[in-house]
Design an enzyme around this catalytic site. Structure first.
Site, PDB file in Angstrom:
ATOM      1  N   ALA A  71       0.820  -1.206   0.000  1.00 17.48           N
ATOM      2  CA  ALA A  71       0.000   0.000   0.000  1.00 17.48           C
ATOM      3  C   ALA A  71       0.861   1.267   0.000  1.00 17.48           C
ATOM      4  CB  ALA A  71      -0.930  -0.007   1.207  1.00 17.48           C
ATOM      5  N   THR A  72       2.046   1.188   0.580  1.00 15.65           N
ATOM      6  CA  THR A  72       2.927   2.361   0.570  1.00 15.65           C
ATOM      7  C   THR A  72       3.278   2.746  -0.860  1.00 15.65           C
ATOM      8  OG1 THR A  72       3.836   1.999   2.774  1.00 15.65           O
ATOM      9  CG2 THR A  72       5.238   3.186   1.220  1.00 15.65           C
ATOM     10  N   ASN A 147      -5.427   3.741  10.568  1.00 16.08           N
ATOM     11  CA  ASN A 147      -4.657   2.607  11.075  1.00 16.08           C
ATOM     12  C   ASN A 147      -4.488   2.613  12.583  1.00 16.08           C
ATOM     13  OD1 ASN A 147      -3.175   4.927  10.074  1.00 16.08           O
ATOM     14  ND2 ASN A 147      -1.300   3.889  10.705  1.00 16.08           N
ATOM     15  N   GLN A 175      -6.299  -0.406   5.532  1.00 14.30           N
ATOM     16  CA  GLN A 175      -6.794  -0.961   6.799  1.00 14.30           C
ATOM     17  C   GLN A 175      -8.226  -1.452   6.688  1.00 14.30           C
ATOM     18  OE1 GLN A 175      -5.416  -1.775   9.545  1.00 14.30           O
ATOM     19  NE2 GLN A 175      -3.416  -0.773   9.394  1.00 14.30           N
ATOM     20  N   SER A 195      -3.733  -3.334   0.486  1.00 14.63           N
ATOM     21  CA  SER A 195      -2.593  -4.105   0.959  1.00 14.63           C
ATOM     22  C   SER A 195      -3.029  -5.531   1.250  1.00 14.63           C
ATOM     23  CB  SER A 195      -2.049  -3.457   2.236  1.00 14.63           C
ATOM     24  OG  SER A 195      -1.118  -4.313   2.842  1.00 14.63           O
ATOM     25  N   ALA A 196      -2.160  -6.495   0.927  1.00 19.46           N
ATOM     26  CA  ALA A 196      -2.514  -7.904   1.158  1.00 19.46           C
ATOM     27  C   ALA A 196      -2.307  -8.319   2.607  1.00 19.46           C
ATOM     28  CB  ALA A 196      -1.677  -8.805   0.242  1.00 19.46           C
ATOM     29  N   HIS A 197      -1.246  -7.823   3.229  1.00 17.42           N
ATOM     30  CA  HIS A 197      -0.894  -8.385   4.545  1.00 17.42           C
ATOM     31  C   HIS A 197      -1.742  -7.831   5.683  1.00 17.42           C
ATOM     32  CE1 HIS A 197       1.555  -5.244   6.721  1.00 17.42           C
ATOM     33  NE2 HIS A 197       1.529  -4.714   5.522  1.00 17.42           N
ATOM     34  N   THR A 240       9.539  -7.720 -12.424  1.00 17.87           N
ATOM     35  CA  THR A 240       8.913  -9.041 -12.514  1.00 17.87           C
ATOM     36  C   THR A 240       7.834  -9.169 -11.452  1.00 17.87           C
ATOM     37  OG1 THR A 240      10.916 -10.043 -13.408  1.00 17.87           O
ATOM     38  CG2 THR A 240       9.358 -11.524 -12.338  1.00 17.87           C
ATOM     39  N   CYS A 326       4.464   1.459  12.062  1.00 17.08           N
ATOM     40  CA  CYS A 326       5.519   2.227  11.408  1.00 17.08           C
ATOM     41  C   CYS A 326       6.169   3.194  12.369  1.00 17.08           C
ATOM     42  CB  CYS A 326       4.957   3.005  10.220  1.00 17.08           C
ATOM     43  SG  CYS A 326       4.302   1.927   8.969  1.00 17.08           S
TER      44      CYS A 326
END
Lengths: 389, 392
Positions: A71-72, A147, A175, A195-197, A240, A326
């Site tokens: 996401a960043t 967040n 979030q 974001s995936a995580h 890639t 962060c």
């Protein structure tokens, strides 16, 4: 094993996500850019499927999804790829660092930036946005869910106001995805970072939603790439593709969309239980963020008179966070809570508990008991008993 | 993927080593809780430790200090960060030097700078693909912000004299970036001997995972970030670290470091077998310097045959090879490889080029089988094209 109550920092990978990823970590290892053999075709097909899964989960079309490393990167691309010197950006004081820092850099490069204040609950006032928009305003960036506090902004209203002036809206929904319904049409978002995580997918993968057809009367934005290179993916983002990661993101988003109707209320119940238990044991506890318009799993509370470092240090078995992940390696007071008008001693006493898919009632009750006991030890005061000090 | 397809496209991407996967699974499965490396609690500390161990391993591969290595999401990002970041850190200097055969990650970054007012000098190469050394020396100017030349080429496998190039830049006080994505794990890299400022690496080219790269940044080299935010990687690369991917990268470079010589000997023998077998056919020619080339790279021009037909024929026979480079092959529409054109090849020669890249797990039998298939494919396709010519 510690009780993990820091799901806003990162979530564990869902085993079903890992299962989907494994073939692409093993025999199907090809580079999707290889068009000359079956290894490449298999990898490219997997990326296409993941793109569809993610798009479906947010009400978008596959070609509106750009995969990134997180996401960043999505936030950086949305802002730095869209704004030119002399143009104007409207954002808010409680945005993620990825937005704040990008806006700061753009300002140095000649982009005008207006940072809107928030109220005591962390909400942006729609009227403030209306007043801030100027003829040269080229983008509005307002996060969907915060967040640190979990406060949910009225993005749809903000988008309406923005669109009235023809200005597109970007929302950082990192979030929110998987925790509340996230639909690009319902939100009216033109650009959206994901974001995936944060939704039980892998780290190192994100996406930027880019609206393909402009809304009537709204300026159409196609952000320029941040990275230049092989020209993969329509020239927008080179490098890639992280095939297993992308496959994991697609599956995580699809699973979350299916689970949401049952999962969100369950997590909300657990969070309210945690709050009740903490309030009973620690009457001075103060809730930060909006009481209702908040992510179901997020509980940000201040423990007045207690240093959070001491508190968390005395709770090795509870993984929670002071502010955002962060920011946790530096000791600055929370920028988000300060913007909400909390005083320095209140922000320094704040802890974020964030519950998730794998949090259990037993864990919540055990964590609450541990927290209450430690607070009692630190304050030397037990409720209903004379002070031991 | 059917197991009976022989993979000979290691320059595009490499399979994950089983031991690398094992290292990653520790961070992917729920059995061991790993958090966000920026978090202070135990799961965060465990993740942080993993990242730092991998950083030390990457540093060891190139003989650097761990503090000089930062993680990115790809080799492309590392190249971009170096070229654009070094340039941005010296706002007074508006000139960039690159070779004519760089990877698109460098050429496109340079073009981006060019579009914003920089002057870019592209130094040519000889017909063997090796950079014109005196041309490079002449291109360096007092206002050169950054020079970049790759260690080894991704298409033709040619190894550049980076030590001499780095020396020239060092003397002139010009930051020098090297794309070592193809070279790492195949050639010894020692930044204590070669005075580069920055050096780009990628995990998935050395049996690590896709989605992870690294940039070596020499202590004292000034760099502006491309991606900003939470301030991870000393502020030079924000974003939550891809912990499992980084763990995999660490495991992969440890193996690459320990097995370097063994892999090189193994690959060179296979490479030379492919070269001598394939070039024994009439009209098949090796591109790139015959000796100064990567241990695993064979790049051939096959007279009278279009590469697209050849690689698809080979795929049908069970052999996966590349045409040009993977990055160029997905570009819509045909475009002759700029690398081959820079080497003085004609467009026809460029369109008839195939890349065969062996790997550490490629066997002699597979190479023998490939040569058989290659001979069949070339012969058959030539007959068809002769037939077509005769018909028309």
């Amino acid at each position: 094993m510690s009780i993990y109550l820091d799901n806003n920092a990162t979530t564990p990978l869902d085993e079903r996500v890992l299962e989907a990823m494994l073939p692409y970590l093993k025999e199907d290892f090809g580079n999707p850019a290889s068009t000359t053999h079956a290894f490449g075709w298999t990898a490219a097909a997997a990326v296409d499927l993941a793109r569809e899964e993610l798009a479906d989960s947010i009400g978008a079309s596959p070609e509106e999804i750009l995969f990134t490393s997180g996401a960043t990167e999505s936030d950086n691309t949305a802002l730095a790829g869209s704004l030119r010197p002399g143009e104007h950006l409207v954002t808010a004081a409680t945005e993620h660092e990825a937005i704040v820092e990008t806006a700061r850099r753009l300002e140095l490069a000649g982009v005008r930036v207006t940072v809107l204040p928030v109220d005591g609950h962390g909400l942006v006032a729609p009227d403030a946005l209306r007043e801030a928009i100027r003829p040269e305003t080229a983008l509005v960036s307002m996060m969907l869910a915060n967040n640190e506090t979990g406060t949910i902004n009225p993005v749809y209203e903000l988008a309406e106001i923005s669109h009235e002036s023809g200005v597109p809206l970007h929302t950082d929904a990192a979030q929110a995805l998987g925790k509340i319904p996230v639909n690009v049409e319902d939100l009216g978002a033109d650009l959206m970072s994901l974001s995936a995580h944060k939704c039980y997918g892998p780290k190192g993968v994100g996406a930027l939603y880019v609206r393909r057809r402009p809304m009537p009367g709204v300026r159409w934005l196609q952000p320029e790439p941040l990275l230049h290179g092989g020209g993969q993916k329509r020239g927008l983002r080179s490098g890639t593709l992280n095939v297993p990661g992308i496959v994991g993101f697609g599956r995580a988003a699809a699973l979350s969309a299916v689970a949401l109707p049952e999962e969100a209320p369950r997590i909300l119940t657990l969070r309210e239980r945690l709050l009740d238990l903490l309030r009973t044991g620690i009457p001075a506890l103060r809730l930060n963020g909006h009481p209702e318009k908040r992510l179901p799993g997020t509980l940000n509370v201040s423990f007045p008179g207690i240093d959070v470092g001491d508190l968390l240090g005395a709770l090795p078995d509870v993984a929670a966070s002071a502010g955002s992940a962060c920011a946790s390696l530096d000791a600055e007071p929370s920028r988000v809570l300060s913007a909400m008008g909390l005083l320095a001693d209140e922000t320094s006493a704040a802890v974020r508990f964030s519950l998730g898919r794998f949090t259990t009632l037993e864990e919540v009750e055990r964590a609450a008991a541990l927290i209450v006991r430690v607070v009692e030890e630190i304050t030397g005061f037990r409720l209903g008993e004379p002070s031991r000090a | 993927m059917p197991n009976d397809i022989v993979y000979l496209d290691h320059a595009a991407t490499t399979p994950l080593d089983d031991r690398v996967l094992e290292a990653m699974l520790l961070h992917l499965s729920g059995a061991t809780l790993r958090g966000n490396p920026s978090s202070l609690h135990a799961p965060g500390a465990a993740a942080r430790e993993t990242v730092e161990e991998a950083r030390a391993a990457v540093a060891r591969l190139v003989n650097a200090e761990p503090g000089e290595v930062l993680f990115t999401a790809s080799g492309t990002e590392a190249d971009n960060l170096a070229v654009m970041g070094l340039a941005a850190a010296q706002p007074g200097k508006r000139h960039v030097v690159i070779s004519a055969v760089e990877h698109p990650a460098v050429t496109k970054a340079a073009e981006h700078l060019e579009a914003t007012g920089y002057e870019v000098t592209r130094v040519g190469v000889g017909s063997d693909g090796i950079i014109d050394l005196s041309g490079f020396a002449e291109a360096l100017r007092p206002d050169t912000a950054v020079a970049a030349v790759m260690w080894a080429n991704n298409e033709v496998g040619v190894v550049q004299p980076v030590e001499e190039l780095a020396g020239l830049c060092h003397e002139a006080g010009i930051p020098f970036h090297v794309d070592a994505v193809q070279a790492a794990g195949r050639l010894p890299i020692d930044v204590s001997r070669v005075p580069v400022s920055t050096l780009a690496l990628s995990a998935h080219k050395l049996y690590g995972p896709q989605g992870v790269g690294a940039l070596y940044v020499r202590e004292g080299a000034e760099l502006e970030p491309v991606i900003v935010g939470g301030g991870q990687e000393k502020g030079l690369r924000s974003g939550t670290e891809n912990v499992a991917g980084i763990a995999g990268f660490g495991a992969a470079v440890r193996l690459a470091h320990d097995d370097l010589e063994e892999r090189r000997r193994h690959e060179e023998a296979l490479r030379d077998a492919v070269i001598s077998g394939a070039t024994s056919l009439p009209g098949v020619r090796l591109n790139g310097h015959p000796q100064e080339r990567l241990s695993n790279n064979v790049h051939l021009s096959v007279e009278g045959i279009e590469a697209e037909s050849l690689v698809l024929y080979l795929d049908a026979l069970g052999y996966a090879v590349g045409s040009g480079s993977a990055c160029a092959s997905s570009t819509i529409g045909h475009k002759a490889s700029p690398v081959l054109l820079a080497m003085g090849r004609t467009e026809n020669e460029a369109f008839s080029a195939v890349r065969i890249s062996v790997g550490k797990d490629t066997s002699e039998e597979e190479v023998e089988g490939f040569l058989h298939a290659f001979t069949t494919a070339v012969t058959q396709l030539r007959e068809v094209s002769t037939f077509t010519l005769a018909e028309s």
